[in-house]
Design a protein around this motif. Sequence first.
Motif, PDB file in Angstrom:
ATOM      1  N   ARG A  89       0.801  -1.235   0.000  1.00 54.99           N
ATOM      2  CA  ARG A  89       0.000   0.000   0.000  1.00 54.99           C
ATOM      3  C   ARG A  89       0.832   1.284   0.000  1.00 54.99           C
ATOM      4  NH1 ARG A  89      -5.211  -0.415   3.466  1.00 54.99           N
ATOM      5  NH2 ARG A  89      -4.635   1.756   3.539  1.00 54.99           N
ATOM      6  N   VAL A  90       2.148   1.177   0.127  1.00 54.48           N
ATOM      7  CA  VAL A  90       2.990   2.387   0.149  1.00 54.48           C
ATOM      8  C   VAL A  90       2.970   3.006  -1.242  1.00 54.48           C
ATOM      9  CG1 VAL A  90       5.316   3.310   0.505  1.00 54.48           C
ATOM     10  CG2 VAL A  90       4.454   1.495   2.004  1.00 54.48           C
ATOM     11  N   PRO A  91       2.550   4.269  -1.344  1.00 59.66           N
ATOM     12  CA  PRO A  91       2.468   4.883  -2.670  1.00 59.66           C
ATOM     13  C   PRO A  91       3.836   5.167  -3.290  1.00 59.66           C
ATOM     14  CG  PRO A  91       1.767   6.440  -0.970  1.00 59.66           C
ATOM     15  CD  PRO A  91       2.066   5.146  -0.285  1.00 59.66           C
ATOM     16  N   MET A  92       3.844   5.189  -4.604  1.00 63.99           N
ATOM     17  CA  MET A  92       5.030   5.550  -5.367  1.00 63.99           C
ATOM     18  C   MET A  92       5.296   7.049  -5.137  1.00 63.99           C
ATOM     19  SD  MET A  92       7.111   4.095  -7.690  1.00 63.99           S
ATOM     20  CE  MET A  92       6.159   2.767  -8.404  1.00 63.99           C
ATOM     21  N   PRO A  93       6.531   7.432  -4.867  1.00 63.52           N
ATOM     22  CA  PRO A  93       6.816   8.867  -4.723  1.00 63.52           C
ATOM     23  C   PRO A  93       6.640   9.579  -6.063  1.00 63.52           C
ATOM     24  CG  PRO A  93       8.843   7.592  -4.637  1.00 63.52           C
ATOM     25  CD  PRO A  93       7.717   6.607  -4.705  1.00 63.52           C
ATOM     26  N   SER A  94       6.405  10.881  -5.997  1.00 60.61           N
ATOM     27  CA  SER A  94       6.222  11.648  -7.234  1.00 60.61           C
ATOM     28  C   SER A  94       7.527  12.218  -7.767  1.00 60.61           C
ATOM     29  CB  SER A  94       5.199  12.764  -7.018  1.00 60.61           C
ATOM     30  OG  SER A  94       5.638  13.630  -5.998  1.00 60.61           O
ATOM     31  N   THR A  95       8.586  12.175  -6.949  1.00 59.77           N
ATOM     32  CA  THR A  95       9.886  12.689  -7.384  1.00 59.77           C
ATOM     33  C   THR A  95      11.008  11.794  -6.856  1.00 59.77           C
ATOM     34  OG1 THR A  95      10.137  14.114  -5.448  1.00 59.77           O
ATOM     35  CG2 THR A  95       9.122  15.119  -7.408  1.00 59.77           C
ATOM     36  N   ASP A  96      12.169  11.989  -7.407  1.00 59.17           N
ATOM     37  CA  ASP A  96      13.408  11.332  -6.990  1.00 59.17           C
ATOM     38  C   ASP A  96      14.094  12.280  -6.000  1.00 59.17           C
ATOM     39  OD1 ASP A  96      16.312  10.847  -7.075  1.00 59.17           O
ATOM     40  OD2 ASP A  96      15.929   9.571  -8.805  1.00 59.17           O
ATOM     41  N   PRO A  97      14.543  11.810  -4.825  1.00 55.53           N
ATOM     42  CA  PRO A  97      15.152  12.724  -3.859  1.00 55.53           C
ATOM     43  C   PRO A  97      16.474  13.336  -4.314  1.00 55.53           C
ATOM     44  CG  PRO A  97      15.409  10.467  -3.140  1.00 55.53           C
ATOM     45  CD  PRO A  97      14.517  10.439  -4.344  1.00 55.53           C
ATOM     46  N   VAL A  98      17.101  12.758  -5.326  1.00 59.58           N
ATOM     47  CA  VAL A  98      18.353  13.289  -5.861  1.00 59.58           C
ATOM     48  C   VAL A  98      18.122  14.029  -7.175  1.00 59.58           C
ATOM     49  CG1 VAL A  98      20.655  12.686  -6.748  1.00 59.58           C
ATOM     50  CG2 VAL A  98      19.740  11.511  -4.727  1.00 59.58           C
ATOM     51  N   GLY A  99      17.317  13.473  -8.049  1.00 60.55           N
ATOM     52  CA  GLY A  99      17.132  14.033  -9.380  1.00 60.55           C
ATOM     53  C   GLY A  99      15.826  14.759  -9.618  1.00 60.55           C
ATOM     54  N   GLY A 100      14.975  14.859  -8.605  1.00 57.22           N
ATOM     55  CA  GLY A 100      13.707  15.565  -8.768  1.00 57.22           C
ATOM     56  C   GLY A 100      12.746  14.825  -9.683  1.00 57.22           C
ATOM     57  N   ALA A 101      11.893  15.599 -10.363  1.00 59.48           N
ATOM     58  CA  ALA A 101      10.852  15.018 -11.224  1.00 59.48           C
ATOM     59  C   ALA A 101      11.446  14.249 -12.402  1.00 59.48           C
ATOM     60  CB  ALA A 101       9.913  16.111 -11.727  1.00 59.48           C
ATOM     61  N   GLY A 102      12.635  14.616 -12.848  1.00 56.22           N
ATOM     62  CA  GLY A 102      13.248  13.934 -13.986  1.00 56.22           C
ATOM     63  C   GLY A 102      14.290  12.903 -13.606  1.00 56.22           C
ATOM     64  N   GLY A 103      14.392  12.591 -12.324  1.00 54.85           N
ATOM     65  CA  GLY A 103      15.407  11.649 -11.868  1.00 54.85           C
ATOM     66  C   GLY A 103      15.085  10.207 -12.221  1.00 54.85           C
ATOM     67  N   PRO A 104      16.070   9.328 -12.121  1.00 51.92           N
ATOM     68  CA  PRO A 104      15.900   7.938 -12.553  1.00 51.92           C
ATOM     69  C   PRO A 104      15.034   7.073 -11.647  1.00 51.92           C
ATOM     70  CG  PRO A 104      18.110   8.279 -11.706  1.00 51.92           C
ATOM     71  CD  PRO A 104      17.453   9.631 -11.760  1.00 51.92           C
ATOM     72  N   LEU A 105      14.760   7.488 -10.422  1.00 54.77           N
ATOM     73  CA  LEU A 105      13.986   6.651  -9.514  1.00 54.77           C
ATOM     74  C   LEU A 105      12.656   6.238 -10.122  1.00 54.77           C
ATOM     75  CD1 LEU A 105      13.487   6.753  -5.783  1.00 54.77           C
ATOM     76  CD2 LEU A 105      11.482   7.039  -7.188  1.00 54.77           C
ATOM     77  N   LEU A 106      11.912   7.178 -10.652  1.00 61.00           N
ATOM     78  CA  LEU A 106      10.575   6.863 -11.165  1.00 61.00           C
ATOM     79  C   LEU A 106      10.632   5.857 -12.304  1.00 61.00           C
ATOM     80  CD1 LEU A 106       9.019  10.416 -10.949  1.00 61.00           C
ATOM     81  CD2 LEU A 106       8.863   8.547  -9.303  1.00 61.00           C
ATOM     82  N   ALA A 107      11.584   6.004 -13.202  1.00 56.73           N
ATOM     83  CA  ALA A 107      11.707   5.057 -14.310  1.00 56.73           C
ATOM     84  C   ALA A 107      12.081   3.667 -13.802  1.00 56.73           C
ATOM     85  CB  ALA A 107      12.741   5.544 -15.319  1.00 56.73           C
ATOM     86  N   HIS A 108      13.046   3.582 -12.881  1.00 61.89           N
ATOM     87  CA  HIS A 108      13.453   2.284 -12.350  1.00 61.89           C
ATOM     88  C   HIS A 108      12.334   1.633 -11.548  1.00 61.89           C
ATOM     89  CE1 HIS A 108      17.633   1.944 -13.580  1.00 61.89           C
ATOM     90  NE2 HIS A 108      17.774   3.233 -13.328  1.00 61.89           N
ATOM     91  N   TRP A 109      11.585   2.432 -10.797  1.00 65.53           N
ATOM     92  CA  TRP A 109      10.531   1.857  -9.975  1.00 65.53           C
ATOM     93  C   TRP A 109       9.292   1.499 -10.786  1.00 65.53           C
ATOM     94  CZ3 TRP A 109      10.272   4.073  -4.348  1.00 65.53           C
ATOM     95  CH2 TRP A 109      11.471   3.734  -3.692  1.00 65.53           C
ATOM     96  N   ARG A 110       9.044   2.196 -11.869  1.00 68.94           N
ATOM     97  CA  ARG A 110       7.906   1.803 -12.729  1.00 68.94           C
ATOM     98  C   ARG A 110       8.202   0.490 -13.438  1.00 68.94           C
ATOM     99  NH1 ARG A 110       7.221   7.715 -13.894  1.00 68.94           N
ATOM    100  NH2 ARG A 110       5.475   8.296 -12.565  1.00 68.94           N
ATOM    101  N   MET A 111       9.492   0.193 -13.670  1.00 64.78           N
ATOM    102  CA  MET A 111       9.870  -1.079 -14.287  1.00 64.78           C
ATOM    103  C   MET A 111       9.717  -2.236 -13.305  1.00 64.78           C
ATOM    104  SD  MET A 111      13.127  -0.274 -16.747  1.00 64.78           S
ATOM    105  CE  MET A 111      14.187   0.328 -15.450  1.00 64.78           C
ATOM    106  N   GLY A 112       9.850  -1.938 -11.976  1.00 62.32           N
ATOM    107  CA  GLY A 112       9.676  -2.956 -10.958  1.00 62.32           C
ATOM    108  C   GLY A 112       8.207  -3.287 -10.812  1.00 62.32           C
ATOM    109  N   THR A 113       7.929  -4.433 -10.299  1.00 61.59           N
ATOM    110  CA  THR A 113       6.546  -4.810 -10.040  1.00 61.59           C
ATOM    111  C   THR A 113       6.389  -5.102  -8.567  1.00 61.59           C
ATOM    112  OG1 THR A 113       7.033  -7.118 -10.512  1.00 61.59           O
ATOM    113  CG2 THR A 113       6.196  -5.789 -12.343  1.00 61.59           C
ATOM    114  N   ARG A 114       5.192  -4.920  -8.109  1.00 61.89           N
ATOM    115  CA  ARG A 114       4.926  -5.168  -6.688  1.00 61.89           C
ATOM    116  C   ARG A 114       4.312  -6.523  -6.519  1.00 61.89           C
ATOM    117  NH1 ARG A 114       4.167  -0.265  -3.165  1.00 61.89           N
ATOM    118  NH2 ARG A 114       5.420   1.210  -4.237  1.00 61.89           N
TER     119      ARG A 114
END
Length: 174
Positions: free
Chosen positions: A149-174
């Motif tokens: 139930r933990v929501p996906m963050p809207s930004t990367d803490p290092v790279g902001g809205a364009g950082g790699p976290l969102l892309a890497h985490w969208r590729m992951g599955t829960r």
Amino acid sequence: MAGRLEGLRVERFFDDGIYPNSALPLLFYEAALPRGAADAEAMEALFSANGWPPAWRASVFPYHHYHSTAHETLGVARGSARLMLGGPEGSEFDVEPGDVIVIPAGVAHRRLDSSSDFLVVGCYPPGQNWDLLRGEADDRPRADHNIARVPMPSTDPVGGAGGPLLAHWRMGTR
């Protein structure tokens, strides 16, 4: 404010029967801030600018633990340490000032060793509050339910809205 993104290490840790870990990868940003410019204030400014409010300054617990209700970011502000990520069968990481680790909910972590001046800035995505679980037999299935139930963050803490976290985490599955 965006940190340096070139030194990114992506690592996955899966359920070992005790620690749930996560299908989402852990992200290790080596020298997200330049070594000579990294301190607690600079780490807090980086995280704040990228939408992750700083929550504390301290060390890392010396025992395996995880959070089932929040993703956590650790920014090394001072000193050095060896951390174990992913539980007893996970991987060791040597960290220095400027390094940042983004830990998905459920991923076990602990401090193995550190310099006496080791200091970390911790933060979480807005609205996420951490719990502390140590891999006890009665932690699950409640922990598994919380992690899902933990929501996906809207930004990367290092790279902001364009950082790699969102892309890497969208590729992951829960």
